[in-house]
Motif scaffolding. Structure first.
Motif, PDB file in Angstrom:
ATOM      1  N   ASP A 177     -17.070  25.036 -51.260  1.00  0.00           N
ATOM      2  CA  ASP A 177     -16.095  25.034 -50.170  1.00  0.00           C
ATOM      3  C   ASP A 177     -15.649  23.637 -49.741  1.00  0.00           C
ATOM      4  OD1 ASP A 177     -15.930  27.826 -49.958  1.00  0.00           O
ATOM      5  OD2 ASP A 177     -17.819  27.860 -48.852  1.00  0.00           O
ATOM      6  N   ILE A 178     -16.121  22.607 -50.429  1.00  0.00           N
ATOM      7  CA  ILE A 178     -15.685  21.253 -50.091  1.00  0.00           C
ATOM      8  C   ILE A 178     -14.279  21.043 -50.628  1.00  0.00           C
ATOM      9  CG2 ILE A 178     -16.057  18.795 -50.566  1.00  0.00           C
ATOM     10  CD1 ILE A 178     -19.014  19.286 -50.425  1.00  0.00           C
ATOM     11  N   GLY A 179     -13.457  20.385 -49.852  1.00  0.00           N
ATOM     12  CA  GLY A 179     -12.088  20.101 -50.253  1.00  0.00           C
ATOM     13  C   GLY A 179     -11.519  19.007 -49.367  1.00  0.00           C
ATOM     14  N   LEU A 180     -10.219  18.964 -49.292  1.00  0.00           N
ATOM     15  CA  LEU A 180      -9.546  17.970 -48.477  1.00  0.00           C
ATOM     16  C   LEU A 180      -9.090  18.585 -47.157  1.00  0.00           C
ATOM     17  CD1 LEU A 180      -7.300  16.239 -51.142  1.00  0.00           C
ATOM     18  CD2 LEU A 180      -9.350  15.332 -50.080  1.00  0.00           C
ATOM     19  N   PRO A 181      -9.660  18.154 -46.038  1.00  0.00           N
ATOM     20  CA  PRO A 181      -9.164  18.640 -44.755  1.00  0.00           C
ATOM     21  C   PRO A 181      -7.824  17.979 -44.437  1.00  0.00           C
ATOM     22  CG  PRO A 181     -10.951  17.091 -44.418  1.00  0.00           C
ATOM     23  CD  PRO A 181     -10.808  17.284 -45.897  1.00  0.00           C
ATOM     24  N   ILE A 182      -6.882  18.764 -44.004  1.00  0.00           N
ATOM     25  CA  ILE A 182      -5.561  18.247 -43.653  1.00  0.00           C
ATOM     26  C   ILE A 182      -5.382  18.445 -42.155  1.00  0.00           C
ATOM     27  CG2 ILE A 182      -3.087  18.518 -44.029  1.00  0.00           C
ATOM     28  CD1 ILE A 182      -3.804  19.598 -46.832  1.00  0.00           C
ATOM     29  N   SER A 183      -5.124  17.325 -41.453  1.00  0.00           N
ATOM     30  CA  SER A 183      -4.968  17.418 -39.999  1.00  0.00           C
ATOM     31  C   SER A 183      -3.851  16.488 -39.547  1.00  0.00           C
ATOM     32  CB  SER A 183      -6.280  17.051 -39.309  1.00  0.00           C
ATOM     33  OG  SER A 183      -6.653  15.736 -39.632  1.00  0.00           O
ATOM     34  N   PRO A 184      -3.185  16.855 -38.464  1.00  0.00           N
ATOM     35  CA  PRO A 184      -2.119  15.983 -37.950  1.00  0.00           C
ATOM     36  C   PRO A 184      -2.721  14.714 -37.363  1.00  0.00           C
ATOM     37  CG  PRO A 184      -2.467  17.819 -36.472  1.00  0.00           C
ATOM     38  CD  PRO A 184      -3.336  18.053 -37.663  1.00  0.00           C
ATOM     39  N   GLY A 185      -1.961  13.654 -37.421  1.00  0.00           N
ATOM     40  CA  GLY A 185      -2.443  12.391 -36.871  1.00  0.00           C
ATOM     41  C   GLY A 185      -1.342  11.357 -36.882  1.00  0.00           C
ATOM     42  N   ASN A 186      -1.702  10.138 -36.541  1.00  0.00           N
ATOM     43  CA  ASN A 186      -0.718   9.071 -36.523  1.00  0.00           C
ATOM     44  C   ASN A 186      -0.348   8.658 -37.957  1.00  0.00           C
ATOM     45  OD1 ASN A 186      -2.941   7.654 -37.392  1.00  0.00           O
ATOM     46  ND2 ASN A 186      -3.301   6.664 -35.420  1.00  0.00           N
ATOM     47  N   LEU A 187       0.658   7.824 -38.097  1.00  0.00           N
ATOM     48  CA  LEU A 187       1.158   7.456 -39.420  1.00  0.00           C
ATOM     49  C   LEU A 187       0.682   6.068 -39.842  1.00  0.00           C
ATOM     50  CD1 LEU A 187       4.788   8.894 -39.236  1.00  0.00           C
ATOM     51  CD2 LEU A 187       2.760   9.894 -40.285  1.00  0.00           C
ATOM     52  N   THR A 188      -0.599   5.800 -39.646  1.00  0.00           N
ATOM     53  CA  THR A 188      -1.178   4.546 -40.134  1.00  0.00           C
ATOM     54  C   THR A 188      -1.827   4.806 -41.487  1.00  0.00           C
ATOM     55  OG1 THR A 188      -3.255   4.978 -39.009  1.00  0.00           O
ATOM     56  CG2 THR A 188      -1.600   3.681 -37.798  1.00  0.00           C
ATOM     57  N   LEU A 189      -2.023   3.742 -42.260  1.00  0.00           N
ATOM     58  CA  LEU A 189      -2.646   3.857 -43.589  1.00  0.00           C
ATOM     59  C   LEU A 189      -3.935   3.036 -43.647  1.00  0.00           C
ATOM     60  CD1 LEU A 189       0.423   3.505 -45.990  1.00  0.00           C
ATOM     61  CD2 LEU A 189      -0.986   5.528 -45.657  1.00  0.00           C
ATOM     62  N   PRO A 190      -4.986   3.455 -42.956  1.00  0.00           N
ATOM     63  CA  PRO A 190      -6.243   2.705 -43.093  1.00  0.00           C
ATOM     64  C   PRO A 190      -6.826   2.902 -44.497  1.00  0.00           C
ATOM     65  CG  PRO A 190      -6.567   4.640 -41.719  1.00  0.00           C
ATOM     66  CD  PRO A 190      -5.105   4.565 -42.036  1.00  0.00           C
ATOM     67  N   THR A 191      -7.340   1.827 -45.059  1.00  0.00           N
ATOM     68  CA  THR A 191      -7.901   1.854 -46.412  1.00  0.00           C
ATOM     69  C   THR A 191      -9.276   1.199 -46.383  1.00  0.00           C
ATOM     70  OG1 THR A 191      -5.705   1.739 -47.392  1.00  0.00           O
ATOM     71  CG2 THR A 191      -7.531   1.138 -48.806  1.00  0.00           C
ATOM     72  N   TYR A 192     -10.228   1.811 -47.065  1.00  0.00           N
ATOM     73  CA  TYR A 192     -11.585   1.291 -47.155  1.00  0.00           C
ATOM     74  C   TYR A 192     -11.874   0.969 -48.618  1.00  0.00           C
ATOM     75  CZ  TYR A 192     -11.616   3.318 -42.553  1.00  0.00           C
ATOM     76  OH  TYR A 192     -11.291   3.638 -41.261  1.00  0.00           O
TER      77      TYR A 192
END
Length: 172
Positions: free
Chosen positions: A98-113
């Motif tokens: 059941d692991i996958g990609l959660p999709i949620s609304p948010g701001n339009l920033t692109l933080p990268t790690y």
């Protein structure tokens, strides 16, 4: 949630492991050097089919990207030990359907790690780079791969990883 539960179950069925027990981690931390006494796997075609299917599964599963990459490195001449690694990986898939990609609304920033593991591969001393980029709270891009050349220091490996991530963010 974006997941591929049905596809993962099909891979397990094709491999004959649909009733297997699960394991909490996809691979064990071990040396990647091959043992000359390892016997070649009896059905390399089966190995290649399963591993190819896992590549497609990793589109929605960033948690398996590294392990999938590691297993794919043995497609040309798999041994019995490599098939045991693959079976462990499939047992992890079984326990994490059941692991996958959660999709949620948010701001339009692109933080990268970004991170790099300097000279982590014992066979060729190449570093491994990894990064993940979010759009707000939603993961939209990630990568885990061996660097093309050998880094002379951990700082150099980190800069190469940062360069790859910056290129991806600019493209996005």
């Amino acid at each position: 949630m974006l997941n591929q539960r049905h596809y993962a179950l099909k891979i397990l069925q094709d491999a004959g492991l649909h009733d297997c027990s699960s394991t909490p981690t996809p691979i064990t931390p071990s040396s990647s050097q091959s043992d000359p006494t390892d016997k070649p796997f009896a059905d390399p075609h089966l190995y290649r089919n399963i591993v190819g299917s896992l590549q497609y599964l990793s589109i929605t599963r960033p948690d398996i990207s590294f392990a999938s990459n590691r297993i794919c490195q043995h497609m040309h001449a798999p041994t019995d030990r490599h098939f045991q690694m693959l079976k462990r990986f499939l047992r992890y898939i079984k326990g994490s359907l059941d692991i996958g990609l959660p999709i949620s609304p948010g701001n339009l920033t692109l933080p990268t790690y970004v991170d790099a593991d300097w000279a982590s591969d014992c066979s060729d001393r190449k570093s491994v780079s990894g990064f993940c980029t979010y759009l707000g709270n939603t993961l939209i891009s990630w990568s885990v791969k061996k660097q093309a050349t050998i880094a002379k220091s951990s700082t150099e490996a980190e800069y190469r990883s940062l360069s790859a991530a910056a290129s991806d963010v600019i493209w996005l």
